[in-house]
Design a protein around this motif. Structure first.
Motif, PDB file in Angstrom:
ATOM      1  N   SER A 166       1.028  -1.314  -0.119  1.00  0.00           N
ATOM      2  CA  SER A 166       0.131  -0.097   0.069  1.00  0.00           C
ATOM      3  C   SER A 166       0.344   0.767  -0.132  1.00  0.00           C
ATOM      4  O   SER A 166       0.485   2.223  -1.065  1.00  0.00           O
ATOM      5  CB  SER A 166      -0.874   0.128   1.200  1.00  0.00           C
ATOM      6  OG  SER A 166      -1.988  -1.037   1.303  1.00  0.00           O
ATOM      7  N   VAL A 167       1.930   1.121   0.546  1.00  0.00           N
ATOM      8  CA  VAL A 167       3.013   2.727   1.095  1.00  0.00           C
ATOM      9  C   VAL A 167       3.579   2.615  -0.538  1.00  0.00           C
ATOM     10  O   VAL A 167       3.990   4.141  -1.174  1.00  0.00           O
ATOM     11  CB  VAL A 167       4.042   2.085   2.422  1.00  0.00           C
ATOM     12  CG1 VAL A 167       5.200   3.628   2.253  1.00  0.00           C
ATOM     13  CG2 VAL A 167       3.375   2.395   3.521  1.00  0.00           C
ATOM     14  N   THR A 168       3.903   1.245  -0.683  1.00  0.00           N
ATOM     15  CA  THR A 168       4.957   1.712  -2.442  1.00  0.00           C
ATOM     16  C   THR A 168       4.026   2.069  -3.598  1.00  0.00           C
ATOM     17  O   THR A 168       4.577   2.946  -4.402  1.00  0.00           O
ATOM     18  CB  THR A 168       6.103   0.741  -2.535  1.00  0.00           C
ATOM     19  OG1 THR A 168       5.414  -0.352  -2.697  1.00  0.00           O
ATOM     20  CG2 THR A 168       6.881   0.128  -1.272  1.00  0.00           C
ATOM     21  N   SER A 169       3.076   1.352  -3.173  1.00  0.00           N
ATOM     22  CA  SER A 169       1.909   1.802  -4.548  1.00  0.00           C
ATOM     23  C   SER A 169       1.366   2.693  -4.318  1.00  0.00           C
ATOM     24  O   SER A 169       1.303   3.484  -5.537  1.00  0.00           O
ATOM     25  CB  SER A 169       0.567   0.965  -4.484  1.00  0.00           C
ATOM     26  OG  SER A 169      -0.071   0.858  -5.284  1.00  0.00           O
ATOM     27  N   GLY A 170       1.633   3.576  -2.778  1.00  0.00           N
ATOM     28  CA  GLY A 170       0.945   5.053  -3.415  1.00  0.00           C
ATOM     29  C   GLY A 170       1.913   6.029  -3.132  1.00  0.00           C
ATOM     30  O   GLY A 170       1.141   6.909  -4.011  1.00  0.00           O
ATOM     31  N   ILE A 171       3.047   5.958  -3.273  1.00  0.00           N
ATOM     32  CA  ILE A 171       3.996   6.305  -2.993  1.00  0.00           C
ATOM     33  C   ILE A 171       4.597   7.073  -4.779  1.00  0.00           C
ATOM     34  O   ILE A 171       5.020   7.204  -5.715  1.00  0.00           O
ATOM     35  CB  ILE A 171       5.404   6.229  -2.928  1.00  0.00           C
ATOM     36  CG1 ILE A 171       5.273   6.960  -1.392  1.00  0.00           C
ATOM     37  CG2 ILE A 171       6.573   6.845  -3.408  1.00  0.00           C
ATOM     38  CD1 ILE A 171       6.135   6.485  -0.037  1.00  0.00           C
ATOM     39  N   ALA A 204      -3.029   9.229   3.637  1.00  0.00           N
ATOM     40  CA  ALA A 204      -3.685   7.666   3.832  1.00  0.00           C
ATOM     41  C   ALA A 204      -2.724   6.938   4.008  1.00  0.00           C
ATOM     42  O   ALA A 204      -2.838   6.407   4.833  1.00  0.00           O
ATOM     43  CB  ALA A 204      -4.365   8.119   3.084  1.00  0.00           C
ATOM     44  N   LEU A 205      -1.543   7.186   3.652  1.00  0.00           N
ATOM     45  CA  LEU A 205      -0.339   5.874   4.034  1.00  0.00           C
ATOM     46  C   LEU A 205       0.193   5.741   4.989  1.00  0.00           C
ATOM     47  O   LEU A 205       0.065   5.457   5.814  1.00  0.00           O
ATOM     48  CB  LEU A 205       0.293   6.359   3.120  1.00  0.00           C
ATOM     49  CG  LEU A 205       0.282   6.382   1.144  1.00  0.00           C
ATOM     50  CD1 LEU A 205       1.482   6.598   0.456  1.00  0.00           C
ATOM     51  CD2 LEU A 205      -0.241   5.355   1.147  1.00  0.00           C
ATOM     52  N   ALA A 212      -4.743  -1.197   8.610  1.00  0.00           N
ATOM     53  CA  ALA A 212      -4.559  -1.866   7.865  1.00  0.00           C
ATOM     54  C   ALA A 212      -6.165  -1.575   7.086  1.00  0.00           C
ATOM     55  O   ALA A 212      -6.251  -1.244   6.073  1.00  0.00           O
ATOM     56  CB  ALA A 212      -3.925  -3.080   7.202  1.00  0.00           C
ATOM     57  N   GLU A 213      -6.775  -1.774   7.990  1.00  0.00           N
ATOM     58  CA  GLU A 213      -8.462  -1.485   7.423  1.00  0.00           C
ATOM     59  C   GLU A 213      -9.146  -0.446   7.932  1.00  0.00           C
ATOM     60  O   GLU A 213     -10.399  -0.282   7.665  1.00  0.00           O
ATOM     61  CB  GLU A 213      -9.095  -2.579   8.109  1.00  0.00           C
ATOM     62  CG  GLU A 213      -8.273  -4.164   7.152  1.00  0.00           C
ATOM     63  CD  GLU A 213      -8.954  -5.852   8.196  1.00  0.00           C
ATOM     64  OE1 GLU A 213     -10.318  -5.412   8.594  1.00  0.00           O
ATOM     65  OE2 GLU A 213      -8.873  -6.743   7.676  1.00  0.00           O
ATOM     66  N   ARG A 218      -8.498   3.593   3.423  1.00  0.00           N
ATOM     67  CA  ARG A 218      -8.678   2.985   2.023  1.00  0.00           C
ATOM     68  C   ARG A 218      -9.215   4.486   0.955  1.00  0.00           C
ATOM     69  O   ARG A 218      -8.498   3.884   0.203  1.00  0.00           O
ATOM     70  CB  ARG A 218      -9.293   2.053   2.367  1.00  0.00           C
ATOM     71  CG  ARG A 218      -8.689   1.154   3.196  1.00  0.00           C
ATOM     72  CD  ARG A 218      -6.591   0.713   2.979  1.00  0.00           C
ATOM     73  NE  ARG A 218      -6.064  -0.546   3.085  1.00  0.00           N
ATOM     74  CZ  ARG A 218      -5.551  -1.203   2.755  1.00  0.00           C
ATOM     75  NH1 ARG A 218      -4.350  -0.354   1.355  1.00  0.00           N
ATOM     76  NH2 ARG A 218      -4.650  -1.799   3.625  1.00  0.00           N
ATOM     77  N   SER A 219     -10.845   4.732   1.427  1.00  0.00           N
ATOM     78  CA  SER A 219     -11.474   5.695   0.982  1.00  0.00           C
ATOM     79  C   SER A 219     -10.002   6.936  -0.289  1.00  0.00           C
ATOM     80  O   SER A 219     -10.472   6.719  -0.737  1.00  0.00           O
ATOM     81  CB  SER A 219     -11.907   6.572   1.472  1.00  0.00           C
ATOM     82  OG  SER A 219     -13.105   6.805   0.264  1.00  0.00           O
TER      83      SER A 219
END
Ligand SMILES: NC(=O)C1=CN([C@@H]2O[C@H](COP(=O)(O)OP(=O)(O)OC[C@H]3O[C@@H](n4cnc5c(N)ncnc54)[C@H](O)[C@@H]3O)[C@@H](O)[C@H]2O)C=CC1
Ligand SMILES: O=C(O)/C=C\C(=O)CC(=O)O
Length: 353
Positions: A166-171, A204-205, A212-213, A218-219
């Motif tokens: 989630s963190v790397t995808s967000g960056i 968000a990150l 995580a939930e 997440r939104s």
């Protein structure tokens, strides 16, 4: 600053956003006029793909679960054959950039409309950019045939995305917006989306790292990914994306992690040449220095910050530098061999810029 003249292209796409929005799947398939949808996924996301097929009932042509990163041509051919054999008139891609990319490879060949259901923050669903890998070389191109017609963003489907990804995808998403802010064809509309997208992911990150939930986080993250992906689809990218394609394509480094590690250093390289973009990025992340704010976002949330930690060999840095200097492309600061080699060294070592 007064608004300068600019060109803005608006893409023909429909976005359905919100927790639980997957419930509108049948309605959206109907709106596309489709009757036989081929559902695409990675092997890991087969259960989610089967759920989609169940929801579609008689309108599901089948499930193809072989999506992998960078769309090997063999997989693309196989998926195209399956789509044709099953008489599919639409592809539903549930997953990250790899699955959307497979849908794009089918659409490129057949014109089949894509309905994308993104579950990472890579942003491919908002772009007409496709990538296909043949004989170890990834080629990318742009064709509006591959732009998903409909995108269903349901944050509930991203709850299972592991925190690290989630963190790397967000960056990875932030990188699209950051480079969009200094693109040669930038425009004020994309600037607004870029700054808002970075801010949404920036808040968000850390919240996702903590829990995580966290539905609200997440939104926010998916909203940010949408905005950042739109920027990627609308304006040209520069040094950072070129470096990441080189590192990913030639040295087989993982996509989102590579973006995460390189971005602070690419921003430091361009900082003096793009001060307004840097100010916007820093402001969106609540910092005073764009490169450091991105580095801290990664580091403080447990993401890798050194290329040496994701499999890059120091002895390959010279070759990577040479590749990055091939085929000139627009960048705020001219491409200077020694400075780019130093950038790569810093990224390899993981120093804070
Ligand atoms: N054409 C374009 O505009 C863009 C293309 N890309 C391409 O996309 C690829 C990378 O996509 P990514 O999304 O980073 O990774 P990915 O699509 O490869 O997904 C990584 C892994 O996470 C799993 N996963 C995804 N969502 C999940 C969820 N919610 N819960 C549990 N597991 C989940 C996937 O099944 C896969 O195993 C690269 O090939 C990149 O070049 C990336 C950005 C833009
Ligand atoms: O390589 C592709 O499939 C096309 C674009 C991207 O991957 C954008 C990115 O580097 O995130």
């Amino acid at each position: 600053m007064p608004v300068q003249s600019f060109v803005y292209n608006s893409a023909p796409q429909r976005v359905v956003f919100g927790a639980g929005s997957l419930q509108h799947l049948a309605r959206e398939i109907d709106a596309l006029g489709a009757r036989r949808a081929l559902v695409l996924s990675t092997p890991e996301q087969r259960p989610q793909a089967e759920r989609i097929a169940d929801m579609l009932g008689a309108h599901a042509a089948g499930v193809f679960d072989r999506a992998v990163m960078h769309v090997p041509i063999e997989t693309a051919r196989e998926a195209r054959e399956v789509a044709q054999r099953l008489g599919a008139d639409c592809a539903v891609a549930i997953g990250g950039g790899s699955t959307t990319g497979l849908g794009k490879a089918i659409a490129l060949d057949s014109g089949l409309p894509i309905l994308a259901i993104p579950t990472t923050y890579a942003g491919s669903e908002m772009t007409p950019i496709y990538g296909i890998t043949e004989a170890g070389m990834k080629k990318t191109g742009k064709d509006f045939k591959v732009l998903p017609r409909t995108v269903i963003y349901d944050p509930e489907l991203s709850l299972t995305l592991p925190v690290g990804m989630s963190v790397t995808s967000g960056i990875n998403a932030i990188a699209h917006a950051a480079e969009g802010l200094y693109a040669t064809d930038a425009n004020p509309i994309m600037d607004l989306m870029a700054q808002e997208g970075i801010a949404a992911l920036g808040r968000a990150l850390p919240a996702i790292r903590a829990f995580a939930e966290d539905a609200a986080a997440r939104s926010d993250a998916l909203y940010g990914a949408w905005l950042c992906g739109t920027v990627l689809g609308n304006v040209g990218m520069a040094l950072h994306h070129k470096l990441c394609h080189t590192l990913g394509g030639s040295f087989n480094l993982p996509h989102a992690e590579t973006h995460t590690i390189v971005l602070p250093h690419a921003l430091a390289y361009n900082a003096a040449a793009a001060p307004e973009a840097m100010a916007r990025i820093a402001k969106a992340l609540g910092g005073s220095n764009a490169a450091q704010a991105v580095f801290d976002l990664a580091h403080d949330n447990g993401a890798p910050v050194a290329l040496r930690d994701i499999g890059m060999k120091e002895s390959d840095l010279d070759v990577a530098c040479t590749h990055a200097l091939q085929n000139q492309y627009p960048n705020p600061r001219p491409l200077e061999r020694d400075a780019i080699r130093a950038l790569l060294q810093n990224a390899w070592e993981g120093v804070r810029p």
